[in-house]
Design an enzyme around this catalytic site. Structure first.
Site, short mmCIF file in Angstrom:
data_model
loop_
_atom_site.label_atom_id
_atom_site.label_comp_id
_atom_site.label_asym_id
_atom_site.label_seq_id
_atom_site.Cartn_x
_atom_site.Cartn_y
_atom_site.Cartn_z
N HIS A 109 -4.35 7.60 -1.02
CA HIS A 109 -3.28 6.89 -1.74
C HIS A 109 -2.89 5.61 -1.00
O HIS A 109 -2.88 4.52 -1.59
CB HIS A 109 -2.07 7.81 -1.88
CG HIS A 109 -0.89 7.19 -2.56
ND1 HIS A 109 -0.56 7.45 -3.88
CD2 HIS A 109 0.06 6.32 -2.12
CE1 HIS A 109 0.51 6.75 -4.21
NE2 HIS A 109 0.91 6.06 -3.15
N GLU A 110 -2.57 5.74 0.26
CA GLU A 110 -2.16 4.55 1.03
C GLU A 110 -3.31 3.57 1.19
O GLU A 110 -3.11 2.35 1.23
CB GLU A 110 -1.61 4.97 2.38
CG GLU A 110 -0.39 5.90 2.33
CD GLU A 110 0.76 5.37 1.51
OE1 GLU A 110 0.89 4.13 1.37
OE2 GLU A 110 1.55 6.18 0.98
#
Length: 458
Positions: A258-259
């Site tokens: 995600h990051e």
């Protein structure tokens, strides 16, 4: 040839962004490495930098340069975006900017302690301060219908609560039915997940995966934090963090993916836009579309686990007999849960709708801060059918309110919706997309995003 006025403008704008980057670096350090006793001084340091950046940005000199350049070229995107931010920033007194930054730092450290002890009463006074400051901010910025709109506009320009309410209401109603229907289905047993997972092995796996996805570790790094996040100081210095859970190997992996999606966006802005406002996303919803595309559309796909399963097995003992489809089923299991960042993609938006409704009520004054835990727990029962055991698994789980970021949460749901639209466009443009992902080749998708999203910046 660039005019003298344009050169002076670019240098002044660069100085503002340099100060903001220095503040971002201190904020990153605060959440990753800073010792607890540094909190008081760090709050003042952040307040000083925020005030200095604000003073330089809203100066008469900046206004004069901006006005002169607008007379030369009214259609210049950089000037248009800078004018918007300049006019908004001028509505906020420097003293308010400093007070807000110091309160953010103070609230963050109180939140960390409150979350550790699962005690909302510790955080309540700080949250009351942040709510009051955000109401003050909304009044300074101005709004037509709701003070929440002024805050939402900072993250998703032009969006209003009046637009979001019916959208989210419809989304929540349909998702609640879907979640209930899926809850009645038999889930495959996953006994192999019930064990301790070496956190250092998790760490090595996450680094390998984000590098394979295209994250340039010469222009970025990954660290550990209480709450996963991404920040950048330049397109050649982008930082991500993840959170390791010895009972859940997917928490860190999906968090890192995600990051990484955010970071790939930050590393994809044009070199020519460095030290300008154009090296930014046009909205946080668009930024979130990048993280959710990589996490959900790619990271939860069967093709991805054909690539990732062998890596997973090399990092953890006792996995030889587990087939790739078993990982795929495990990471796509739909079940109402307590923690937003670990929610499956079917229930995730319900977590966002809940937060949107609560923070809007806080800002509009229809919900008292003291009533947040009860309101939170009731909405969790209504939307997800789960009982919240304590504040740490409830209203203290997210960092956003400690940061004073009211209006931020809706961008997560908007990003989910946009991510799938972008994925469908990428599939049409890249016929071999899923074959590439199955083989661990992510360059074609990243290249498509670079061309169609990243390079355009703001």
């Amino acid at each position: 040839m660039i005019s003298d006025a344009k050169t002076a403008f670019l240098e002044k704008m660069g100085e503002v962004l340099d100060l903001q980057a220095a503040g971002a670096l201190l904020a990153w350090d605060q959440e990753v490495y800073m010792p607890p006793k540094g909190a008081e001084a760090r709050g003042k340091q952040l307040a000083t930098l925020a005030a200095l950046a604000h003073r330089l940005f809203v100066s008469d000199e900046m206004g004069a340069l901006l006005g002169a350049l607008e007379n030369e070229d009214a259609n210049d995107a950089l000037l248009r975006e800078t004018r918007h931010d300049f006019d908004q920033a001028r509505k906020l007194p420097e003293s308010f900017v400093a007070r807000f930054a110091e309160a953010q730092s103070r609230a963050y450290h109180i939140w960390v302690k409150a979350r550790e002890t699962s005690d909302f009463s510790l955080f309540q006074p700080a949250l009351e301060t942040m709510v009051a400051l955000n109401r003050e901010k909304a009044d300074l910025l101005g709004y037509a219908a709701s003070p929440y709109d002024a805050l939402l506009d900072e993250y998703e320009r032009g969006m209003t609560a009046g637009v979001l309410s019916p959208l989210f209401g419809d989304l929540a109603a349909k998702l609640s039915v879907l979640v209930a229907a899926l809850g009645d289905k038999a889930h495959p047993e996953i006994p192999w997940l019930d064990r301790e997972w070496d956190v250092e092995a998790q760490w090595r796996l996450t680094l390998r995966v984000v590098e394979d996805l295209g994250f340039d570790l010469e222009a970025g790094r990954q660290d550990r934090s209480v709450h996963p996040f991404t920040t950048n100081f330049d397109l050649h210095d982008v930082r991500i963090t993840t959170r390791l859970n010895p009972r859940d190997p997917f928490s860190a992996l999906m968090g890192s993916i995600h990051e990484c999606g955010h970071a790939l966006y930050e590393q994809g802005f044009l070199e020519s836009d460095r030290r300008t406002l154009l090296a930014q996303a046009p909205s946080l919803g668009i930024h979130e579309s990048q993280s959710r595309l990589w996490e959900n559309v790619v990271g939860r796909s069967e093709a991805f686990w054909n690539y990732c399963a062998p890596l997973f097995k090399r990092h953890f003992d006792g996995m030889d007999a587990i087939a790739p489809e078993a990982f795929y089923h495990a990471v796509n299991r739909v079940a109402p849960s307590l923690i937003r960042v670990e929610a499956d993609e079917c229930t995730y938006n319900l977590h966002i709708v809940l937060r949107f409704e609560l923070e809007r009520a806080l800002i509009e004054g229809t919900l008292a801060v003291s009533d947040v835990p009860e309101a939170w727990n009731e909405k969790m029962r209504a939307y997800l059918g789960v009982q919240v055991p304590d504040d740490a698994h409830g209203c203290l789980q997210d960092i956003h309110w400690a940061h004073g970021c009211f209006g931020y949460f809706p961008t997560y749901a908007l990003g989910n919706l946009v991510s799938v639209q972008l994925a469908e466009a990428a599939e049409r443009a890249l016929p071999g997309l899923w074959d590439d992902i199955r083989a661990g080749r992510f360059g074609a998708l990243l290249g498509w995003l670079r061309e169609n999203v990243h390079r355009h910046g703001r």
